[in-house]
Design a protein around this motif. Structure first.
Motif, PDB file in Angstrom:
ATOM      1  N   THR A 269       0.761  -1.298  -0.017  1.00 37.43           N
ATOM      2  CA  THR A 269       0.168   0.155   0.017  1.00 37.43           C
ATOM      3  C   THR A 269       0.994   1.494  -0.168  1.00 37.43           C
ATOM      4  OG1 THR A 269      -0.102   0.124   2.418  1.00 37.43           O
ATOM      5  CG2 THR A 269      -1.921  -1.118   1.298  1.00 37.43           C
ATOM      6  N   SER A 270       2.135   1.056  -0.136  1.00 39.11           N
ATOM      7  CA  SER A 270       3.060   2.267   0.092  1.00 39.11           C
ATOM      8  C   SER A 270       2.848   3.386  -1.019  1.00 39.11           C
ATOM      9  CB  SER A 270       4.461   2.030   0.247  1.00 39.11           C
ATOM     10  OG  SER A 270       4.919   1.392  -1.121  1.00 39.11           O
ATOM     11  N   ARG A 350      10.904   0.653  -2.757  1.00 44.59           N
ATOM     12  CA  ARG A 350      10.628   1.730  -1.673  1.00 44.59           C
ATOM     13  C   ARG A 350      11.929   2.156  -1.382  1.00 44.59           C
ATOM     14  NH1 ARG A 350       6.544   0.714   3.284  1.00 44.59           N
ATOM     15  NH2 ARG A 350       7.103   2.901   3.342  1.00 44.59           N
ATOM     16  N   GLY A 351      12.238   3.620  -1.216  1.00 43.08           N
ATOM     17  CA  GLY A 351      13.406   4.241  -0.800  1.00 43.08           C
ATOM     18  C   GLY A 351      14.146   4.889  -2.221  1.00 43.08           C
ATOM     19  N   ASN A 352      15.296   5.302  -2.172  1.00 44.41           N
ATOM     20  CA  ASN A 352      15.964   5.996  -2.887  1.00 44.41           C
ATOM     21  C   ASN A 352      16.741   5.260  -3.967  1.00 44.41           C
ATOM     22  OD1 ASN A 352      17.300   7.843  -4.422  1.00 44.41           O
ATOM     23  ND2 ASN A 352      19.040   8.161  -2.879  1.00 44.41           N
ATOM     24  N   LYS A 380       5.736  -5.110 -14.152  1.00 44.38           N
ATOM     25  CA  LYS A 380       5.031  -4.154 -13.924  1.00 44.38           C
ATOM     26  C   LYS A 380       5.893  -3.573 -12.480  1.00 44.38           C
ATOM     27  CE  LYS A 380       1.679  -1.054 -13.348  1.00 44.38           C
ATOM     28  NZ  LYS A 380       1.615   0.064 -14.185  1.00 44.38           N
ATOM     29  N   THR A 381       6.045  -2.293 -12.645  1.00 44.17           N
ATOM     30  CA  THR A 381       7.096  -1.660 -11.495  1.00 44.17           C
ATOM     31  C   THR A 381       6.463  -0.269 -11.027  1.00 44.17           C
ATOM     32  OG1 THR A 381       8.404  -0.428 -13.006  1.00 44.17           O
ATOM     33  CG2 THR A 381       9.334  -2.611 -12.565  1.00 44.17           C
ATOM     34  N   GLY A 382       6.624  -0.197  -9.632  1.00 46.89           N
ATOM     35  CA  GLY A 382       6.456   0.637  -8.702  1.00 46.89           C
ATOM     36  C   GLY A 382       7.462   1.264  -8.089  1.00 46.89           C
ATOM     37  N   LEU A 383       7.540   2.626  -7.750  1.00 48.62           N
ATOM     38  CA  LEU A 383       8.736   3.062  -7.030  1.00 48.62           C
ATOM     39  C   LEU A 383       7.860   4.303  -6.193  1.00 48.62           C
ATOM     40  CD1 LEU A 383      11.742   4.215  -9.517  1.00 48.62           C
ATOM     41  CD2 LEU A 383      11.873   2.396  -7.636  1.00 48.62           C
ATOM     42  N   CYS A 384       8.394   3.931  -4.721  1.00 44.18           N
ATOM     43  CA  CYS A 384       7.895   4.814  -3.842  1.00 44.18           C
ATOM     44  C   CYS A 384       9.237   5.518  -2.959  1.00 44.18           C
ATOM     45  CB  CYS A 384       6.888   4.131  -2.666  1.00 44.18           C
ATOM     46  SG  CYS A 384       6.667   4.957  -1.163  1.00 44.18           S
ATOM     47  N   SER A 385       9.144   6.676  -2.797  1.00 45.29           N
ATOM     48  CA  SER A 385      10.187   7.232  -2.389  1.00 45.29           C
ATOM     49  C   SER A 385      10.543   7.111  -0.881  1.00 45.29           C
ATOM     50  CB  SER A 385      10.230   8.877  -2.669  1.00 45.29           C
ATOM     51  OG  SER A 385       9.062   9.562  -2.221  1.00 45.29           O
ATOM     52  N   VAL A 386       9.419   6.996   0.034  1.00 46.93           N
ATOM     53  CA  VAL A 386       9.493   6.681   1.351  1.00 46.93           C
ATOM     54  C   VAL A 386       9.734   5.337   1.554  1.00 46.93           C
ATOM     55  CG1 VAL A 386       8.439   6.725   3.558  1.00 46.93           C
ATOM     56  CG2 VAL A 386       7.734   8.717   1.468  1.00 46.93           C
ATOM     57  N   PRO A 387      10.874   4.925   2.329  1.00 51.05           N
ATOM     58  CA  PRO A 387      11.284   3.506   2.509  1.00 51.05           C
ATOM     59  C   PRO A 387      10.692   3.306   3.999  1.00 51.05           C
ATOM     60  CG  PRO A 387      13.049   5.201   3.417  1.00 51.05           C
ATOM     61  CD  PRO A 387      12.130   5.873   2.567  1.00 51.05           C
ATOM     62  N   SER A 392      16.904   1.805   4.556  1.00 51.29           N
ATOM     63  CA  SER A 392      17.101   2.499   3.484  1.00 51.29           C
ATOM     64  C   SER A 392      16.231   2.136   2.306  1.00 51.29           C
ATOM     65  CB  SER A 392      18.658   2.656   2.866  1.00 51.29           C
ATOM     66  OG  SER A 392      19.005   1.274   2.369  1.00 51.29           O
ATOM     67  N   HIS A 393      16.035   1.181   1.642  1.00 52.45           N
ATOM     68  CA  HIS A 393      15.117   0.597   0.785  1.00 52.45           C
ATOM     69  C   HIS A 393      14.444  -0.839   1.093  1.00 52.45           C
ATOM     70  CE1 HIS A 393      19.430   0.318  -0.737  1.00 52.45           C
ATOM     71  NE2 HIS A 393      19.044  -0.971  -0.451  1.00 52.45           N
ATOM     72  N   SER A 394      13.545  -1.080   0.193  1.00 48.56           N
ATOM     73  CA  SER A 394      12.847  -2.367   0.535  1.00 48.56           C
ATOM     74  C   SER A 394      12.473  -2.619  -0.902  1.00 48.56           C
ATOM     75  CB  SER A 394      11.869  -2.476   1.488  1.00 48.56           C
ATOM     76  OG  SER A 394      10.590  -1.738   1.332  1.00 48.56           O
ATOM     77  N   LEU A 395      12.055  -4.072  -1.004  1.00 49.61           N
ATOM     78  CA  LEU A 395      11.226  -4.568  -2.368  1.00 49.61           C
ATOM     79  C   LEU A 395      10.119  -5.671  -1.892  1.00 49.61           C
ATOM     80  CD1 LEU A 395      11.148  -5.200  -5.418  1.00 49.61           C
ATOM     81  CD2 LEU A 395      13.188  -6.360  -5.101  1.00 49.61           C
ATOM     82  N   LEU A 396       9.220  -5.375  -2.701  1.00 47.36           N
ATOM     83  CA  LEU A 396       8.074  -6.515  -2.334  1.00 47.36           C
ATOM     84  C   LEU A 396       7.813  -7.103  -3.991  1.00 47.36           C
ATOM     85  CD1 LEU A 396       5.690  -7.838  -1.261  1.00 47.36           C
ATOM     86  CD2 LEU A 396       4.346  -6.078  -1.844  1.00 47.36           C
ATOM     87  N   ALA A 397       8.211  -8.373  -4.282  1.00 49.04           N
ATOM     88  CA  ALA A 397       8.108  -9.004  -5.370  1.00 49.04           C
ATOM     89  C   ALA A 397       6.898  -9.746  -5.685  1.00 49.04           C
ATOM     90  CB  ALA A 397       9.062  -9.582  -6.049  1.00 49.04           C
ATOM     91  N   LEU A 398       5.761  -9.297  -6.421  1.00 52.64           N
ATOM     92  CA  LEU A 398       4.510 -10.548  -6.677  1.00 52.64           C
ATOM     93  C   LEU A 398       4.644 -10.848  -7.853  1.00 52.64           C
ATOM     94  CD1 LEU A 398       1.969  -7.506  -5.546  1.00 52.64           C
ATOM     95  CD2 LEU A 398       2.819  -9.427  -4.097  1.00 52.64           C
ATOM     96  N   ALA A 399       4.383 -12.164  -7.684  1.00 52.36           N
ATOM     97  CA  ALA A 399       4.689 -13.023  -8.871  1.00 52.36           C
ATOM     98  C   ALA A 399       3.231 -14.060  -9.353  1.00 52.36           C
ATOM     99  CB  ALA A 399       5.692 -14.052  -8.837  1.00 52.36           C
TER     100      ALA A 399
END
Length: 474
Positions: A269-270, A350-352, A380-387, A392-399
């Motif tokens: 939901t970020s 999420r993150g920088n 499909k990709t999404g970038l959210c600036s707030v970690p 410092s950053h995180s990643l959620l992969a949905l397959a």
């Protein structure tokens, strides 16, 4: 745009409680001035409580009193009462709760047929009231477990209700599946009966297995005890209790397991809550990742994972994070996507992180993944600036991947073991409106789903088909 979560049953409400707690922590870390902004409005209302319990909403200016946009439903009031006596008590009010005292006795039929009928009007009324406060209702979330009675039975009843009342609003479901050694003997019945409803009425399901969560928590625990990653756990650790001590790790493994699911929902939901250079609308996940309506089960993996324990460890390189997201250790379901067929894949970062980092890693990983021939570019990709807090950053992969099939086959086998002996059936058939055909239809629905995955699997390794292009007359 607003998402409206429904927490149903004991597991759903425990995960929901962690989600709200962590969401508030995330917003507090960013929103230093206490202003009610767009990010907060996606999951919280700002209410003036001075003029009675449910005063008018305040859309701009200072935060007055935040109320979560959510409904908490449980037929055994213990967990909901715990939430109301805990630090989140001010975030909910009685208008958002539906509880009973007797529970569903680990029986899908009691949750779906009995309590569904009994509480239908109350749920619809509270649903409409909550929806009225939303300017733009984007999607519904249901958080529930499959093995018990209320989560599986009443949870899927709520799912059907949402489709009836708001057919145009997407329905996301986070379903916690029981392990083979589950202590609820009827959990295969409950899970398969619930699966039929998920097949027919959900837009997107994120299956999560207790076994995977348990293994992840054990790994974190071993790392802390081995001292490899720094032997101390920070006091405000995400795995520790709200009291700020690490004792819950030993006493209640479920707390840490629920935390992992809550972190999945935070990452999911970020984009709806914070700014980003490439924000992803939640509905885009369903539109881009579900090419066939029934094949809407997405395997989720989360990274960094052990740092959910806030263990003092140097952050791993960005590229390593992408590799981790495709390794089995980071998945919330025991499956093997790398050796199965991808229909589509989403990466929510999420993150920088730059778009170029995303593209580089997709190109690097692509050759090792089998994508269906007609969707080779199915990313499909999404970038959210707030970690997330503390990272410092995180990643959620949905397959969307055929690797979910073994989970469903195993579930069907466990169901058939009980069903062939007609074990415990009478507990279900004595509930009004429950027929034996419900069982045969449910297992048939699951068999059809397994067959659809098998047909896709059979195409793996087929030559890539490039669709013919339109010829333009000059």
């Amino acid at each position: 745009a607003v998402s409206l979560p429904f927490a149903v049953g004991q597991c759903g409400n425990q995960v929901g409680c962690r989600f709200w707690d962590l969401a508030l922590r995330e917003h507090a870390a960013v929103n230093k001035k206490g202003i009610y902004d767009e990010a907060l409005s996606s999951f919280f209302r700002n209410v003036d409580t001075r003029s009675g319990d449910n005063g008018p909403d305040i859309y701009k200016g200072k935060i007055c009193s935040l109320k979560a946009r959510a409904l908490l439903i449980d037929m055994e009031e213990g967990v909901v009462n715990e939430i109301l006596q805990g630090p989140l008590r001010d975030v909910f009010d009685s208008k958002q709760l539906i509880t009973d005292v007797s529970g569903s006795g680990n029986n899908w039929a009691v949750g779906h047929k009995k309590y569904g009928c009994q509480y239908r009007e109350s749920i619809v009324e509270k649903l409409r009231k909550t929806a009225e406060h939303c300017d733009c209702l984007q999607c519904f979330f249901i958080i529930h477990s499959m093995g018990g009675g209320t989560g599986s039975g009443l949870g899927t009843f709520v799912l059907n209700l949402l489709e009836e009342e708001f057919p145009e609003v997407y329905r996301f479901v986070t379903s916690v599946y029981p392990s083979g050694e589950d202590d609820v003997i009827t959990s295969p019945y409950n899970s398969v009966l619930a699966m039929k409803e998920l097949n027919e009425h959900a837009d997107c399901v994120l299956p999560i297995e207790n076994e995977s969560l348990f293994e992840i928590v054990n790994k974190i625990h071993q790392m802390i005890n081995s001292g490899k990653l720094g032997s101390t756990v920070k006091q405000n650790s995400l795995v520790t209790s709200s009291a700020g001590s690490a004792k819950t790790l030993q006493e209640k493994p479920f707390d840490a397991m629920n935390n992992i699911v809550a972190n999945l929902l935070l990452n999911l939901t970020s984009s709806a809550r914070f700014e980003g250079s490439l924000n992803m609308d939640l509905n885009e996940i369903s539109m881009n990742l579900v090419p066939f309506p029934r094949l809407h089960y997405l395997v989720s993996s989360l990274t960094p994972l052990y740092t959910l324990a806030d263990v003092n460890v140097p952050s791993r390189k960005l590229d390593q994070m992408f590799s981790d997201a495709f390794s089995r250790d980071h998945q919330l379901i025991q499956a093997d996507p790398k050796h199965s067929l991808y229909l589509a894949c989403a990466l929510l970062v999420r993150g920088n992180v730059q778009v170029s980092d995303l593209r580089r890693n997709i190109e690097r990983l692509k050759p090792s993944l089998h994508f269906v021939s007609w969707n080779q570019e199915g990313w499909k990709t999404g970038l959210c600036s707030v970690p997330p807090v503390g990272h410092s950053h995180s990643l959620l992969a949905l397959a969307n991947n055929t690797c979910v099939k073994p989970t469903f086959i195993e579930l069907k086998d466990r169901f058939m073991k009980l069903y062939k002996k007609k074990a415990h059936l009478h507990h279900y058939l004595q509930v009004d409106g429950m027929e034996q055909t419900c069982f045969s239809e449910a297992v048939s629905s699951l068999s059809d789903l397994i067959e659809e995955y098998s047909e896709l699997d059979a195409t793996k390794g087929a030559p890539r088909i490039y669709p013919s292009r339109l010829k333009i007359a000059v």
